[in-house]
Design an enzyme around this catalytic site. Structure first.
Site, short mmCIF file in Angstrom:
data_model
loop_
_atom_site.label_atom_id
_atom_site.label_comp_id
_atom_site.label_asym_id
_atom_site.label_seq_id
_atom_site.Cartn_x
_atom_site.Cartn_y
_atom_site.Cartn_z
N ARG A 79 0.83 -1.21 0.00
CA ARG A 79 0.00 0.00 0.00
C ARG A 79 0.87 1.26 0.00
O ARG A 79 0.45 2.32 -0.46
CB ARG A 79 -0.98 -0.03 1.19
CG ARG A 79 -1.86 1.20 1.32
CD ARG A 79 -3.17 0.96 2.07
NE ARG A 79 -3.03 0.11 3.24
CZ ARG A 79 -2.49 0.50 4.41
NH1 ARG A 79 -2.04 1.73 4.56
NH2 ARG A 79 -2.42 -0.34 5.41
N TYR A 108 -16.88 15.80 -16.08
CA TYR A 108 -17.28 14.41 -15.88
C TYR A 108 -18.23 14.36 -14.68
O TYR A 108 -17.92 14.94 -13.64
CB TYR A 108 -16.02 13.55 -15.64
CG TYR A 108 -16.34 12.13 -15.26
CD1 TYR A 108 -17.03 11.31 -16.13
CD2 TYR A 108 -15.96 11.62 -14.03
CE1 TYR A 108 -17.34 10.01 -15.79
CE2 TYR A 108 -16.26 10.32 -13.68
CZ TYR A 108 -16.95 9.52 -14.56
OH TYR A 108 -17.26 8.23 -14.21
N ASP A 151 -8.08 17.75 -15.95
CA ASP A 151 -8.39 16.36 -16.25
C ASP A 151 -8.07 16.17 -17.73
O ASP A 151 -8.77 16.69 -18.60
CB ASP A 151 -9.86 16.07 -15.94
CG ASP A 151 -10.21 14.59 -16.15
OD1 ASP A 151 -9.54 13.92 -16.96
OD2 ASP A 151 -11.17 14.11 -15.51
N LYS A 160 -8.77 4.48 -19.39
CA LYS A 160 -9.16 4.82 -20.76
C LYS A 160 -7.97 4.61 -21.71
O LYS A 160 -7.50 3.50 -21.86
CB LYS A 160 -9.68 6.25 -20.80
CG LYS A 160 -10.58 6.63 -19.64
CD LYS A 160 -11.84 5.79 -19.54
CE LYS A 160 -12.73 6.31 -18.42
NZ LYS A 160 -13.77 5.40 -18.02
C1 LIG Z 1 -12.87 12.61 -18.05
C2 LIG Z 1 -12.96 11.56 -16.98
N1 LIG Z 1 -12.36 11.79 -15.81
C3 LIG Z 1 -12.41 10.87 -14.81
C4 LIG Z 1 -13.07 9.67 -14.97
C5 LIG Z 1 -13.12 8.68 -13.84
O1 LIG Z 1 -12.28 7.60 -14.09
P1 LIG Z 1 -12.49 6.11 -13.49
O2 LIG Z 1 -13.72 5.56 -14.13
O3 LIG Z 1 -11.24 5.41 -13.85
O4 LIG Z 1 -12.68 6.26 -12.02
C6 LIG Z 1 -13.70 9.40 -16.18
C7 LIG Z 1 -14.42 8.12 -16.37
O5 LIG Z 1 -15.15 7.95 -17.32
C8 LIG Z 1 -13.63 10.37 -17.22
O6 LIG Z 1 -14.23 10.16 -18.41
#
Ligand SMILES: Cc1ncc(COP(=O)(O)O)c(C=O)c1O
Length: 372
Positions: free
Chosen positions: A47, A99, A171, A196
């Site tokens: 961890r 998001y 992001d 992704k």
């Molecule tokens: C732009 C964006 N940021 C953050 C996230 C969150 O990621 P996770 O699903 O890996 O927690 C997503 C998920 O779809 C996303 O599209």
């Protein structure tokens, strides 16, 4: 060094012990201490950190031009550890079209963490300036945004944040470091859902935060990860590390294919609007041209009519799979309001597409028959 080269070699040094070219996967949860009780090789417990995760973190820092990176079990684990590490009493400026998970963190968790939020249309720089207060510690943006593909000016936002003693976090999940490196544009922090494009094959969940400096917020986020435990597992770290090797090559084809799909959709009589920053008609096109090396593999479009007409299109696709998420080799389409659930503010006629690596002609003809 060019991005392609860095992405292949960073964190991928041959294994010192065996010479293996593929990085070893260390699954051990615990590491031997010496007779004095110290940990001379730097690892004690999974961890805290492990060698496979360290390789991924050095690769991520290198490709994002960051001083350091931290990896997590998911993008949301990364965002929560970061935001929960802000000093209590901080104010955060957030995009009004981020998001949806970020909006839920702000609404449900900020009060528990003693944080406050303002939601702003981040492309309106005057509105961002007006939202800043003496307590603002973080300005957050997402570019391109999910699902409307809004582009915001990273350099301008970085200046607004630093003028008021705040930091800018971006992001960068949709763009990836292959196409956009926010720290080079003045940002302080970059978040990725590595689930992704960085993973790239729809088979691993992960998140990462890259920091321009190993500063107090880095240390606080590291502490939060260590204690609350949202760390990336060794195997997931290994898979993301493997994905990064092919990121530059994959992104080229994602971009080419998305361009082909977007230009077909733009002319289609059943399509009311296409959101793709690569289209010269897109409101974010000029800024995207400045801050991205290409426009990415994500787009969304509005079908003429409403929910029923949009869902009917997804019901008819044969190559493009109906599923949420993005960034894998296969093309995905989703009715975004359904995926976001009851708190969604997305238009009912909007479909989001993650354009994959299939032949572009097959994707274009699949959409044409689905729209017919
Ligand atoms: C732009 C964006 N940021 C953050 C996230 C969150 O990621 P996770 O699903 O890996 O927690 C997503 C998920 O779809 C996303 O599209």
């Amino acid at each position: 060094m060019h991005f392609e080269t860095t992405a292949i070699h960073a964190g991928n040094e041959p294994d010192e012990e065996t010479g293996s070219i593929a990085p070893p996967l260390h699954l051990s949860t615990t590491f031997e201490r010496d007779e004095s009780g110290a940990t001379p090789r730097g690892y004690s417990y999974v961890r805290d950190g492990n060698p496979t995760q360290s390789r991924l973190e050095s690769a991520l820092a290198a490709i994002d031009s960051a001083e350091a990176a931290l990896v997590f079990a998911s993008g949301m684990a990364a965002a929560s550890a970061l935001l929960g590490s802000l000093p209590p009493g901080s104010h955060v400026v957030l995009p009004d079209d981020s998001y949806y998970g970020m909006r839920i963190i702000a609404n449900d968790f900020f009060p528990r963490w003693n944080l406050t939020a303002s939601f702003v249309a981040m492309h309106d720089l005057d509105a961002v300036r007006a939202a800043m207060t003496d307590a603002t510690r973080l300005v957050w943006c997402e570019t391109p945004s999910n699902p409307l593909m809004t582009i915001v000016d990273i350099a301008a936002l970085a200046k607004i944040a630093s003028d008021r003693g705040a930091v800018l976090g971006v992001d960068g999940t949709f763009a990836t470091p292959a196409l956009q490196r926010p720290i080079e544009l003045g940002a302080d922090i970059v978040l990725h859902s590595t689930t992704k494009y960085l993973g790239g094959h729809s088979d691993v969940q992960g998140g990462a935060v890259a920091f321009k400096k190993r500063d107090e917020l880095f240390e606080a986020t590291l502490h939060a990860r260590h204690i609350t435990g949202g760390v990336a597992s060794p195997f997931n770290s290994w898979l993301v590390l493997r994905g990064i090797r092919t990121l530059a090559a994959r992104m080229r084809i994602h971009c080419e294919n998305a361009r082909a799909v977007a230009s077909m959709l733009e002319k289609h009589p059943r399509v009311e609007a296409v959101h793709y920053p690569g289209l010269p008609s897109d409101p974010g096109h000029e800024i995207a041209k400045r801050q991205m090396s290409d426009f990415g593999g994500m787009l969304s479009f509005r079908v003429r009519g409403g929910r029923a007409e949009a869902l009917a299109v997804t019901a008819k696709t044969q190559v493009i799979v109906r599923a949420t998420s993005l960034g894998g080799v296969e093309s995905l389409i989703e009715h975004r309001a359904s995926s976001e659930g009851p708190t969604s503010r997305t238009a009912e006629n909007l479909l989001r597409m993650s354009v994959g690596l299939e032949h572009p002609d097959d994707l274009v003809s699949d959409l044409q028959q689905a729209l017919a």
